[in-house]
Write a protein that holds these residues in place. Structure first.
Motif, PDB file in Angstrom:
ATOM      1  N   GLU A  50       0.819  -1.213   0.000  1.00  0.00           N
ATOM      2  CA  GLU A  50       0.000   0.000   0.000  1.00  0.00           C
ATOM      3  C   GLU A  50       0.850   1.258   0.000  1.00  0.00           C
ATOM      4  O   GLU A  50       0.375   2.331  -0.344  1.00  0.00           O
ATOM      5  CB  GLU A  50      -0.926   0.017   1.226  1.00  0.00           C
ATOM      6  CG  GLU A  50      -1.964  -1.088   1.227  1.00  0.00           C
ATOM      7  CD  GLU A  50      -2.990  -0.927   0.118  1.00  0.00           C
ATOM      8  OE1 GLU A  50      -3.459   0.202  -0.112  1.00  0.00           O
ATOM      9  OE2 GLU A  50      -3.329  -1.944  -0.508  1.00  0.00           O
ATOM     10  N   LEU A  51       2.112   1.129   0.413  1.00  0.00           N
ATOM     11  CA  LEU A  51       2.992   2.276   0.601  1.00  0.00           C
ATOM     12  C   LEU A  51       4.413   1.898   0.215  1.00  0.00           C
ATOM     13  O   LEU A  51       4.876   0.805   0.521  1.00  0.00           O
ATOM     14  CB  LEU A  51       2.951   2.706   2.074  1.00  0.00           C
ATOM     15  CG  LEU A  51       3.845   3.840   2.520  1.00  0.00           C
ATOM     16  CD1 LEU A  51       3.437   5.158   1.867  1.00  0.00           C
ATOM     17  CD2 LEU A  51       3.799   3.965   4.040  1.00  0.00           C
ATOM     18  N   LEU A  52       5.100   2.817  -0.470  1.00  0.00           N
ATOM     19  CA  LEU A  52       6.494   2.629  -0.858  1.00  0.00           C
ATOM     20  C   LEU A  52       7.246   3.932  -0.588  1.00  0.00           C
ATOM     21  O   LEU A  52       6.963   4.950  -1.221  1.00  0.00           O
ATOM     22  CB  LEU A  52       6.595   2.270  -2.347  1.00  0.00           C
ATOM     23  CG  LEU A  52       7.986   2.284  -2.971  1.00  0.00           C
ATOM     24  CD1 LEU A  52       8.875   1.217  -2.335  1.00  0.00           C
ATOM     25  CD2 LEU A  52       7.889   2.091  -4.480  1.00  0.00           C
ATOM     26  N   TRP A  53       8.170   3.901   0.370  1.00  0.00           N
ATOM     27  CA  TRP A  53       9.066   5.041   0.607  1.00  0.00           C
ATOM     28  C   TRP A  53      10.281   4.826  -0.266  1.00  0.00           C
ATOM     29  O   TRP A  53      11.032   3.872  -0.061  1.00  0.00           O
ATOM     30  CB  TRP A  53       9.480   5.128   2.077  1.00  0.00           C
ATOM     31  CG  TRP A  53       8.404   5.638   2.970  1.00  0.00           C
ATOM     32  CD1 TRP A  53       7.542   4.907   3.720  1.00  0.00           C
ATOM     33  CD2 TRP A  53       8.071   7.010   3.200  1.00  0.00           C
ATOM     34  NE1 TRP A  53       6.690   5.737   4.402  1.00  0.00           N
ATOM     35  CE2 TRP A  53       6.989   7.032   4.104  1.00  0.00           C
ATOM     36  CE3 TRP A  53       8.579   8.226   2.731  1.00  0.00           C
ATOM     37  CZ2 TRP A  53       6.417   8.214   4.558  1.00  0.00           C
ATOM     38  CZ3 TRP A  53       8.011   9.399   3.177  1.00  0.00           C
ATOM     39  CH2 TRP A  53       6.944   9.390   4.087  1.00  0.00           C
ATOM     40  N   LEU A  54      10.511   5.704  -1.230  1.00  0.00           N
ATOM     41  CA  LEU A  54      11.627   5.515  -2.138  1.00  0.00           C
ATOM     42  C   LEU A  54      12.971   5.482  -1.428  1.00  0.00           C
ATOM     43  O   LEU A  54      13.850   4.702  -1.796  1.00  0.00           O
ATOM     44  CB  LEU A  54      11.620   6.585  -3.240  1.00  0.00           C
ATOM     45  CG  LEU A  54      10.971   6.112  -4.533  1.00  0.00           C
ATOM     46  CD1 LEU A  54       9.519   5.804  -4.372  1.00  0.00           C
ATOM     47  CD2 LEU A  54      11.223   7.092  -5.631  1.00  0.00           C
ATOM     48  N   GLU A  55      13.161   6.307  -0.410  1.00  0.00           N
ATOM     49  CA  GLU A  55      14.464   6.331   0.258  1.00  0.00           C
ATOM     50  C   GLU A  55      14.763   5.042   1.018  1.00  0.00           C
ATOM     51  O   GLU A  55      15.905   4.820   1.430  1.00  0.00           O
ATOM     52  CB  GLU A  55      14.622   7.554   1.166  1.00  0.00           C
ATOM     53  CG  GLU A  55      13.713   7.569   2.354  1.00  0.00           C
ATOM     54  CD  GLU A  55      12.391   8.272   2.089  1.00  0.00           C
ATOM     55  OE1 GLU A  55      11.720   8.627   3.059  1.00  0.00           O
ATOM     56  OE2 GLU A  55      12.023   8.469   0.920  1.00  0.00           O
ATOM     57  N   ASP A  56      13.770   4.165   1.192  1.00  0.00           N
ATOM     58  CA  ASP A  56      14.009   2.860   1.811  1.00  0.00           C
ATOM     59  C   ASP A  56      14.635   1.865   0.835  1.00  0.00           C
ATOM     60  O   ASP A  56      15.143   0.832   1.260  1.00  0.00           O
ATOM     61  CB  ASP A  56      12.703   2.270   2.364  1.00  0.00           C
ATOM     62  CG  ASP A  56      12.233   2.996   3.620  1.00  0.00           C
ATOM     63  OD1 ASP A  56      13.032   3.768   4.211  1.00  0.00           O
ATOM     64  OD2 ASP A  56      11.066   2.798   4.004  1.00  0.00           O
ATOM     65  N   LEU A  57      14.590   2.169  -0.448  1.00  0.00           N
ATOM     66  CA  LEU A  57      15.217   1.289  -1.431  1.00  0.00           C
ATOM     67  C   LEU A  57      16.727   1.524  -1.379  1.00  0.00           C
ATOM     68  O   LEU A  57      17.181   2.675  -1.362  1.00  0.00           O
ATOM     69  CB  LEU A  57      14.662   1.568  -2.823  1.00  0.00           C
ATOM     70  CG  LEU A  57      13.158   1.325  -2.984  1.00  0.00           C
ATOM     71  CD1 LEU A  57      12.680   1.789  -4.354  1.00  0.00           C
ATOM     72  CD2 LEU A  57      12.825  -0.147  -2.753  1.00  0.00           C
ATOM     73  N   PRO A  58      17.539   0.463  -1.355  1.00  0.00           N
ATOM     74  CA  PRO A  58      18.978   0.624  -1.113  1.00  0.00           C
ATOM     75  C   PRO A  58      19.736   1.382  -2.192  1.00  0.00           C
ATOM     76  O   PRO A  58      20.829   1.889  -1.935  1.00  0.00           O
ATOM     77  CB  PRO A  58      19.481  -0.826  -1.029  1.00  0.00           C
ATOM     78  CG  PRO A  58      18.457  -1.639  -1.729  1.00  0.00           C
ATOM     79  CD  PRO A  58      17.144  -0.930  -1.533  1.00  0.00           C
ATOM     80  N   PHE A  59      19.173   1.545  -3.358  1.00  0.00           N
ATOM     81  CA  PHE A  59      19.878   2.194  -4.462  1.00  0.00           C
ATOM     82  C   PHE A  59      19.466   3.655  -4.662  1.00  0.00           C
ATOM     83  O   PHE A  59      19.923   4.313  -5.586  1.00  0.00           O
ATOM     84  CB  PHE A  59      19.668   1.413  -5.767  1.00  0.00           C
ATOM     85  CG  PHE A  59      18.229   1.114  -6.065  1.00  0.00           C
ATOM     86  CD1 PHE A  59      17.444   2.027  -6.753  1.00  0.00           C
ATOM     87  CD2 PHE A  59      17.664  -0.081  -5.649  1.00  0.00           C
ATOM     88  CE1 PHE A  59      16.118   1.761  -7.021  1.00  0.00           C
ATOM     89  CE2 PHE A  59      16.330  -0.368  -5.922  1.00  0.00           C
ATOM     90  CZ  PHE A  59      15.559   0.561  -6.608  1.00  0.00           C
ATOM     91  N   ILE A  60      18.630   4.184  -3.787  1.00  0.00           N
ATOM     92  CA  ILE A  60      18.148   5.568  -3.905  1.00  0.00           C
ATOM     93  C   ILE A  60      19.013   6.505  -3.073  1.00  0.00           C
ATOM     94  O   ILE A  60      19.224   6.273  -1.882  1.00  0.00           O
ATOM     95  CB  ILE A  60      16.684   5.701  -3.442  1.00  0.00           C
ATOM     96  CG1 ILE A  60      15.742   4.870  -4.290  1.00  0.00           C
ATOM     97  CG2 ILE A  60      16.241   7.156  -3.385  1.00  0.00           C
ATOM     98  CD1 ILE A  60      15.331   5.481  -5.587  1.00  0.00           C
ATOM     99  N   GLN A  61      19.495   7.586  -3.690  1.00  0.00           N
ATOM    100  CA  GLN A  61      20.110   8.707  -2.978  1.00  0.00           C
ATOM    101  C   GLN A  61      19.019   9.764  -2.863  1.00  0.00           C
ATOM    102  O   GLN A  61      18.630  10.361  -3.874  1.00  0.00           O
ATOM    103  CB  GLN A  61      21.284   9.286  -3.759  1.00  0.00           C
ATOM    104  CG  GLN A  61      22.504   8.446  -3.784  1.00  0.00           C
ATOM    105  CD  GLN A  61      23.615   9.157  -4.532  1.00  0.00           C
ATOM    106  OE1 GLN A  61      23.400   9.821  -5.527  1.00  0.00           O
ATOM    107  NE2 GLN A  61      24.820   9.017  -4.024  1.00  0.00           N
ATOM    108  N   SER A  62      18.541  10.002  -1.664  1.00  0.00           N
ATOM    109  CA  SER A  62      17.373  10.879  -1.512  1.00  0.00           C
ATOM    110  C   SER A  62      17.724  12.352  -1.396  1.00  0.00           C
ATOM    111  O   SER A  62      16.833  13.197  -1.499  1.00  0.00           O
ATOM    112  CB  SER A  62      16.544  10.436  -0.315  1.00  0.00           C
ATOM    113  OG  SER A  62      17.276  10.595   0.875  1.00  0.00           O
ATOM    114  N   ASN A  63      18.972  12.696  -1.170  1.00  0.00           N
ATOM    115  CA  ASN A  63      19.403  14.099  -1.105  1.00  0.00           C
ATOM    116  C   ASN A  63      18.576  14.941  -0.128  1.00  0.00           C
ATOM    117  O   ASN A  63      18.344  16.122  -0.365  1.00  0.00           O
ATOM    118  CB  ASN A  63      19.387  14.730  -2.493  1.00  0.00           C
ATOM    119  CG  ASN A  63      20.406  14.084  -3.414  1.00  0.00           C
ATOM    120  OD1 ASN A  63      21.489  13.714  -2.980  1.00  0.00           O
ATOM    121  ND2 ASN A  63      20.059  13.927  -4.667  1.00  0.00           N
ATOM    122  N   GLY A  64      18.099  14.299   0.948  1.00  0.00           N
ATOM    123  CA  GLY A  64      17.341  15.028   1.955  1.00  0.00           C
ATOM    124  C   GLY A  64      15.845  15.116   1.691  1.00  0.00           C
ATOM    125  O   GLY A  64      15.122  15.742   2.451  1.00  0.00           O
TER     126      GLY A  64
END
Length: 133
Positions: A50-64
Motif C-alpha cells: 500500500e505504501l512505498l518510501w523511495l528512500e528505503d530502497l537501497p539504491f536511492i540517494q534521496s538528497n534530503g
C-alpha cells in the motif's frame, strides 16, 4: 538512482518554457535500478503493498527529500506540505499506467524521460535517465 526536488525552473526569459515550476525528479539510474523501482511500483499496482518510501530502497540517494508512493481511492497526484516530504497518491489503475510508462527506460541503452504525473502538474514527477526533460 537520485531523488531531487527542483523549484524555480521557469527559465530566464530566453526560452518559452511552459512546464512545471516545481518538480520531483528521479534520475541518474542504470537499467537494473530502473527495473527494481518499476517492480516496486508494480507491487503497488497489484495491491501487494500500500505504501512505498523511495528512500528505503537501497539504491536511492534521496538528497534530503522523501517520496512516498501510496495507493489511493482517487488520483490525487503529487502533494507536499513542506517541500521536503512528498506523497504520490494514485489508484491501482493509474499505477498500472505508470509502470507501463516506466518500462521503456528499464532496458540497456535506454535514454530519455517520462512524466509520471501530467507534465503541467505542480509539482510534477519526472523519471529521467540523465536528469533532463
Amino acid at each position: 538512482m537520485q531523488l531531487d526536488y527542483l523549484t524555480g525552473i521557469r527559465g530566464n526569459g530566453a526560452l518559452t518554457y511552459t512546464g512545471p515550476s516545481r518538480l520531483v525528479r528521479i534520475c541518474r539510474f542504470d537499467p537494473e535500478e530502473a527495473a527494481a523501482l518499476m517492480q516496486a511500483v508494480q507491487e503497488l499496482a497489484e495491491g501487494k503493498r500500500e505504501l512505498l518510501w523511495l528512500e528505503d530502497l537501497p539504491f536511492i540517494q534521496s538528497n534530503g527529500y522523501s517520496l512516498a508512493m501510496q495507493r489511493s481511492l482517487h488520483d490525487e497526484g503529487l502533494v507536499t506540505t513542506d517541500e521536503r516530504v512528498f506523497s504520490f497518491r494514485f489508484t491501482e489503475k493509474s499505477y498500472h499506467r505508470i509502470v507501463q510508462a516506466m518500462a521503456p527506460l528499464c532496458h540497456e541503452g535506454s535514454h530519455g524521460n517520462v512524466w509520471l504525473t501530467v507534465e503541467h502538474a505542480d509539482p510534477a514527477l519526472l523519471f529521467s535517465t540523465g536528469g533532463s526533460w
